[in-house]
Design a protein around this motif. Structure first.
Motif: not given
Length: 289
Positions: A61-87
């Motif tokens: 439902g976001y139309g033509g807007r460009e959608l970007i996910v900003r993740v946490n860094g790989l040196n944090t507890p969340w970075g790997h899971d963020d990247l896997r979700m974003a992928a």
């Protein structure tokens, strides 16, 4: 150098932990939305925010807007899971925070690739530390998947012990280095945020300066600034009309065997035609969006 013509005049940060904000993003006139898992989300809310963003992107439902996910860094507890979700999210791009080296980009890219990221998904890099700025060239050229450099001027000012001034003179060296690196590798480049939401005049001046320097657009922290930002970074009617005059006059001159021509009293060469064509394509892309 392949210069992008996708409109990126206004790119708004949106907290990934706020479903109402993500819903509102579907109706905002921003060219792009950064769905944020990093600075805008408290540590104990990051896992839930990851699911909230995934659900919002799946719903569309976001139309033509460009959608970007900003993740946490790989040196944090969340970075790997963020990247896997974003992928797997369907986002157009993944924004990496505090990028300081080409290796850092390639490490994140490897996680995305292993998680099945589609070929068209690009990597954007936050440029917000002194080391990152000094390595801008290497970061920009680190991988074909890199699509944009994004200035993080708030963090950068903190690390530099610099002041936020009206003319942003303490930032000029950093802005220039990132612009040079981005253009050398055909990347988009976005200016940093303006923090004072009550300073309309200062915001307008910052937008004018950003466009004069060569930025494609600006990152934003509040929807109320979108309209002014869109206007500042878009070619106006006179610019578009002049671009058409330049293209037509040069084509006529070329047909007569001439390499240069005068338009509005100014000498026009091939480099001016290329810029005019870029402005026309940008105006057409804005109209389509």
């Amino acid at each position: 150098m392949a210069t992008t013509v996708r409109p990126r005049r206004s790119v708004l940060y949106m907290p990934g932990s706020n479903p109402r904000a993500l819903e509102k993003g579907r109706s905002l006139p921003a060219d792009g939305l950064i769905l944020d898992l990093e600075d805008a989300v408290a540590p104990d809310a990051k896992a839930a925010a990851r699911g909230t963003i995934a659900d919002a992107l799946a719903a569309g439902g976001y139309g033509g807007r460009e959608l970007i996910v900003r993740v946490n860094g790989l040196n944090t507890p969340w970075g790997h899971d963020d990247l896997r979700m974003a992928a797997a999210s369907g986002a157009d791009a993944v924004l990496l925070p505090k990028v300081e080296s080409a290796d850092g980009v390639r490490q994140a890219e490897a996680v995305l690739r292993a998680a099945g990221a589609p070929a068209g998904q690009t990597v954007w890099c936050m440029m917000e530390t002194p080391l990152g700025i000094l390595n801008a060239k290497e970061i920009a050229g680190s991988s074909p998947t890199v699509g944009a450099l994004v200035l993080g001027t708030s963090d950068l000012a903190k690390d530099l012990h610099a002041a936020h001034t009206a003319q942003r003179l303490p930032m000029i060296t950093s802005l220039g280095l990132c612009l040079l690196a981005a253009r050398a590798y055909g990347l988009a480049v976005l200016d940093g945020v303006h923090l004072d939401l009550n300073d309309d005049e200062g915001f307008a001046a910052s937008c004018r300066q950003g466009r004069e320097l060569g930025f494609d657009g600006k990152t934003l922290i509040h929807p109320k600034t979108i309209a002014a930002c869109n206007a500042a970074f878009a070619p106006d009617a006179e610019e578009i009309a002049q671009a058409h005059r330049i293209i037509a006059a040069h084509a006529e001159a070329a047909a007569s065997g001439k390499g240069v021509v005068l338009v509005d009293g100014k000498l026009v060469e091939t480099l001016h035609v290329e810029n005019a064509q870029r402005l026309v394509r940008l105006a057409e892309a804005i109209a389509a969006l």
